[in-house]
Design a protein around this motif. Structure first.
Motif, PDB file in Angstrom:
ATOM      1  N   LEU A 143       1.854  -5.984   8.185  1.00  0.00           N
ATOM      2  CA  LEU A 143       0.393  -5.959   7.426  1.00  0.00           C
ATOM      3  C   LEU A 143      -0.739  -5.390   8.404  1.00  0.00           C
ATOM      4  O   LEU A 143      -1.366  -4.692   7.703  1.00  0.00           O
ATOM      5  CB  LEU A 143       0.094  -7.268   6.483  1.00  0.00           C
ATOM      6  CG  LEU A 143      -1.060  -7.358   5.805  1.00  0.00           C
ATOM      7  CD1 LEU A 143      -0.691  -6.493   4.665  1.00  0.00           C
ATOM      8  CD2 LEU A 143      -1.272  -8.524   5.045  1.00  0.00           C
ATOM      9  N   GLU A 144      -0.680  -5.828   9.433  1.00  0.00           N
ATOM     10  CA  GLU A 144      -1.875  -5.528  10.307  1.00  0.00           C
ATOM     11  C   GLU A 144      -1.464  -3.903  10.729  1.00  0.00           C
ATOM     12  O   GLU A 144      -2.501  -3.304  10.638  1.00  0.00           O
ATOM     13  CB  GLU A 144      -1.849  -6.415  11.505  1.00  0.00           C
ATOM     14  CG  GLU A 144      -2.414  -7.753  11.280  1.00  0.00           C
ATOM     15  CD  GLU A 144      -3.769  -7.633  10.600  1.00  0.00           C
ATOM     16  OE1 GLU A 144      -4.535  -6.962  11.087  1.00  0.00           O
ATOM     17  OE2 GLU A 144      -4.090  -8.335   9.637  1.00  0.00           O
ATOM     18  N   GLU A 145      -0.374  -3.539  10.816  1.00  0.00           N
ATOM     19  CA  GLU A 145      -0.098  -2.155  11.212  1.00  0.00           C
ATOM     20  C   GLU A 145      -0.412  -1.289  10.170  1.00  0.00           C
ATOM     21  O   GLU A 145      -1.017  -0.016  10.238  1.00  0.00           O
ATOM     22  CB  GLU A 145       1.517  -2.128  11.698  1.00  0.00           C
ATOM     23  CG  GLU A 145       1.787  -0.616  12.324  1.00  0.00           C
ATOM     24  CD  GLU A 145       3.216  -0.661  12.603  1.00  0.00           C
ATOM     25  OE1 GLU A 145       3.758   0.412  12.689  1.00  0.00           O
ATOM     26  OE2 GLU A 145       3.977  -1.856  12.682  1.00  0.00           O
ATOM     27  N   ILE A 146      -0.051  -1.667   8.775  1.00  0.00           N
ATOM     28  CA  ILE A 146      -0.529  -0.946   7.832  1.00  0.00           C
ATOM     29  C   ILE A 146      -2.192  -0.739   7.480  1.00  0.00           C
ATOM     30  O   ILE A 146      -2.812   0.143   7.405  1.00  0.00           O
ATOM     31  CB  ILE A 146      -0.097  -1.459   6.393  1.00  0.00           C
ATOM     32  CG1 ILE A 146       1.394  -1.219   6.149  1.00  0.00           C
ATOM     33  CG2 ILE A 146      -0.721  -0.870   5.015  1.00  0.00           C
ATOM     34  CD1 ILE A 146       1.974  -1.957   5.078  1.00  0.00           C
TER      35      ILE A 146
ATOM     36  N   ARG B 217       9.153  -5.444   0.049  1.00  0.00           N
ATOM     37  CA  ARG B 217       8.491  -4.534  -1.056  1.00  0.00           C
ATOM     38  C   ARG B 217       7.094  -4.525  -0.692  1.00  0.00           C
ATOM     39  O   ARG B 217       6.373  -5.564  -0.388  1.00  0.00           O
ATOM     40  CB  ARG B 217       8.773  -5.035  -2.360  1.00  0.00           C
ATOM     41  CG  ARG B 217      10.277  -5.029  -2.704  1.00  0.00           C
ATOM     42  CD  ARG B 217      10.437  -5.623  -4.285  1.00  0.00           C
ATOM     43  NE  ARG B 217       9.359  -5.544  -4.927  1.00  0.00           N
ATOM     44  CZ  ARG B 217       9.173  -4.999  -6.517  1.00  0.00           C
ATOM     45  NH1 ARG B 217      10.472  -4.554  -6.765  1.00  0.00           N
ATOM     46  NH2 ARG B 217       8.228  -5.151  -7.097  1.00  0.00           N
ATOM     47  N   VAL B 218       6.367  -3.131  -0.683  1.00  0.00           N
ATOM     48  CA  VAL B 218       5.219  -2.954  -0.561  1.00  0.00           C
ATOM     49  C   VAL B 218       4.623  -2.504  -2.042  1.00  0.00           C
ATOM     50  O   VAL B 218       5.148  -1.537  -2.587  1.00  0.00           O
ATOM     51  CB  VAL B 218       5.111  -1.763   0.561  1.00  0.00           C
ATOM     52  CG1 VAL B 218       3.401  -1.589   0.673  1.00  0.00           C
ATOM     53  CG2 VAL B 218       5.379  -2.546   1.854  1.00  0.00           C
ATOM     54  N   ALA B 219       3.501  -3.166  -2.318  1.00  0.00           N
ATOM     55  CA  ALA B 219       2.720  -2.695  -3.426  1.00  0.00           C
ATOM     56  C   ALA B 219       1.350  -2.575  -2.772  1.00  0.00           C
ATOM     57  O   ALA B 219       0.725  -3.014  -2.011  1.00  0.00           O
ATOM     58  CB  ALA B 219       2.555  -3.929  -4.289  1.00  0.00           C
ATOM     59  N   LEU B 220       0.771  -1.349  -3.555  1.00  0.00           N
ATOM     60  CA  LEU B 220      -0.658  -0.887  -3.247  1.00  0.00           C
ATOM     61  C   LEU B 220      -1.378  -0.946  -4.653  1.00  0.00           C
ATOM     62  O   LEU B 220      -0.907  -0.222  -5.620  1.00  0.00           O
ATOM     63  CB  LEU B 220      -0.794   0.514  -2.676  1.00  0.00           C
ATOM     64  CG  LEU B 220       0.041   0.898  -1.307  1.00  0.00           C
ATOM     65  CD1 LEU B 220       0.002   2.242  -1.080  1.00  0.00           C
ATOM     66  CD2 LEU B 220      -0.565  -0.129  -0.379  1.00  0.00           C
ATOM     67  N   ASN B 221      -2.595  -1.419  -4.575  1.00  0.00           N
ATOM     68  CA  ASN B 221      -3.395  -1.518  -5.885  1.00  0.00           C
ATOM     69  C   ASN B 221      -4.765  -0.992  -5.436  1.00  0.00           C
ATOM     70  O   ASN B 221      -5.524  -1.522  -4.554  1.00  0.00           O
ATOM     71  CB  ASN B 221      -3.531  -2.874  -6.467  1.00  0.00           C
ATOM     72  CG  ASN B 221      -2.171  -3.422  -6.956  1.00  0.00           C
ATOM     73  OD1 ASN B 221      -1.440  -2.699  -7.837  1.00  0.00           O
ATOM     74  ND2 ASN B 221      -1.856  -4.631  -6.730  1.00  0.00           N
TER      75      ASN B 221
ATOM     76  N   VAL C 109      -3.348  -4.290  -0.404  1.00  0.00           N
ATOM     77  CA  VAL C 109      -1.968  -3.826   0.257  1.00  0.00           C
ATOM     78  C   VAL C 109      -1.209  -5.290   0.276  1.00  0.00           C
ATOM     79  O   VAL C 109      -1.748  -6.178   0.863  1.00  0.00           O
ATOM     80  CB  VAL C 109      -1.931  -3.463   1.749  1.00  0.00           C
ATOM     81  CG1 VAL C 109      -0.422  -3.179   2.166  1.00  0.00           C
ATOM     82  CG2 VAL C 109      -2.727  -2.202   1.846  1.00  0.00           C
ATOM     83  N   ILE C 110      -0.103  -5.286  -0.574  1.00  0.00           N
ATOM     84  CA  ILE C 110       0.797  -6.579  -0.820  1.00  0.00           C
ATOM     85  C   ILE C 110       2.189  -6.256  -0.380  1.00  0.00           C
ATOM     86  O   ILE C 110       2.758  -5.140  -0.702  1.00  0.00           O
ATOM     87  CB  ILE C 110       0.706  -6.838  -2.129  1.00  0.00           C
ATOM     88  CG1 ILE C 110      -0.445  -7.254  -2.810  1.00  0.00           C
ATOM     89  CG2 ILE C 110       1.740  -8.464  -2.388  1.00  0.00           C
ATOM     90  CD1 ILE C 110      -0.536  -7.142  -4.371  1.00  0.00           C
TER      91      ILE C 110
ATOM     92  N   ALA D 160      -3.615  -8.067   1.992  1.00  0.00           N
ATOM     93  CA  ALA D 160      -4.649  -7.507   2.646  1.00  0.00           C
ATOM     94  C   ALA D 160      -5.598  -6.701   2.115  1.00  0.00           C
ATOM     95  O   ALA D 160      -4.847  -5.865   1.187  1.00  0.00           O
ATOM     96  CB  ALA D 160      -4.291  -6.884   3.960  1.00  0.00           C
ATOM     97  N   PHE D 161      -6.828  -6.601   2.367  1.00  0.00           N
ATOM     98  CA  PHE D 161      -7.661  -5.527   1.487  1.00  0.00           C
ATOM     99  C   PHE D 161      -8.165  -4.518   2.561  1.00  0.00           C
ATOM    100  O   PHE D 161      -8.752  -5.000   3.824  1.00  0.00           O
ATOM    101  CB  PHE D 161      -8.877  -6.241   0.945  1.00  0.00           C
ATOM    102  CG  PHE D 161      -9.839  -5.354   0.058  1.00  0.00           C
ATOM    103  CD1 PHE D 161      -9.423  -4.732  -1.183  1.00  0.00           C
ATOM    104  CD2 PHE D 161     -10.976  -5.015   0.597  1.00  0.00           C
ATOM    105  CE1 PHE D 161     -10.190  -3.876  -1.807  1.00  0.00           C
ATOM    106  CE2 PHE D 161     -11.773  -3.983  -0.031  1.00  0.00           C
ATOM    107  CZ  PHE D 161     -11.473  -3.527  -1.335  1.00  0.00           C
ATOM    108  N   VAL D 162      -7.977  -3.312   2.727  1.00  0.00           N
ATOM    109  CA  VAL D 162      -8.418  -2.336   3.226  1.00  0.00           C
ATOM    110  C   VAL D 162      -9.523  -1.523   2.414  1.00  0.00           C
ATOM    111  O   VAL D 162      -9.282  -0.763   1.478  1.00  0.00           O
ATOM    112  CB  VAL D 162      -7.336  -1.165   3.663  1.00  0.00           C
ATOM    113  CG1 VAL D 162      -7.854  -0.271   4.591  1.00  0.00           C
ATOM    114  CG2 VAL D 162      -6.174  -2.100   4.206  1.00  0.00           C
TER     115      VAL D 162
END
Length: 182
Positions: free
Chosen positions: A57-60, A133-137, A152-153, A175-177
């Motif tokens: 998550l931190e890498e993303i 699994r990665v989800a992006l909203n 990012v989930i 996490a929220f970017v």
């Protein structure tokens, strides 16, 4: 004839009762020790799994908003992440994680499996498969901060080595970017 009824020592019945009680207590203590070790190893495995997911998550997040936004628009690329050397036992490995969900719409029903090298406190090494699994909203405006950003989930599931098939632990890291451009 003098019959002395006082004898020294234990009778056979007393000895058998004592041995039975001792055996039951020893079995209980052995069971408790095994259960305690299993709980300790479960905590160690859970910690290593959660640290791996948090590292992903931190890498993303470190990729930055613009790159994540590009992946959101073209989700077929996914993210190339490194599997960190979390306990000093394994090498660093690169893995591509495809985007499974975009803006609450499922794209890919399957999970990507990675293997995390875990080490117990006794130094025993075990490979633990984790499904990701990665989800992006996309969030165009957050009412509280008036900021655009992408959520990012990472959804993950894994199974302890001694559990039966299908008894997987489930988790989610979020996490929220934020878009920090002016």
């Amino acid at each position: 004839m003098n019959c002395n009824t006082k004898s020294k020592g234990f009778s056979l019945v007393e000895l058998l009762v004592a041995l039975t009680l001792f055996g039951l207590m020893a079995a209980g203590l052995a069971s408790l020790a095994i259960q305690s070790r299993r709980m300790s190893e479960t905590i160690i495995f859970e910690d290593q799994v959660h640290r791996s997911i948090q590292n992903f998550l931190e890498e993303i997040r470190g990729i930055g908003y613009e790159r994540i936004e590009n992946v959101l628009e073209e989700p077929k690329d996914g993210f190339d992440l490194t599997l960190p050397d979390i306990d000093g036992a394994g090498a660093i490995v690169s893995v591509n994680i495809p985007i499974a969900v975009v803006n609450d719409t499922e794209r890919l029903p399957n999970w990507t499996t990675i293997n995390v090298e875990t080490t117990t406190k006794d130094g025993d090494s075990t490979t633990l498969p984790i499904d990701l699994r990665v989800a992006l909203n996309s969030h165009k405006v957050l009412a509280s901060e008036n900021t655009e950003g992408i959520e990012v989930i990472i959804q993950f599931q894994w199974q302890l080595p001694w559990e039966k098939d299908g008894q997987k632990q489930l988790g989610e890291a979020i996490a929220f970017v934020a878009d920090e451009s002016p």
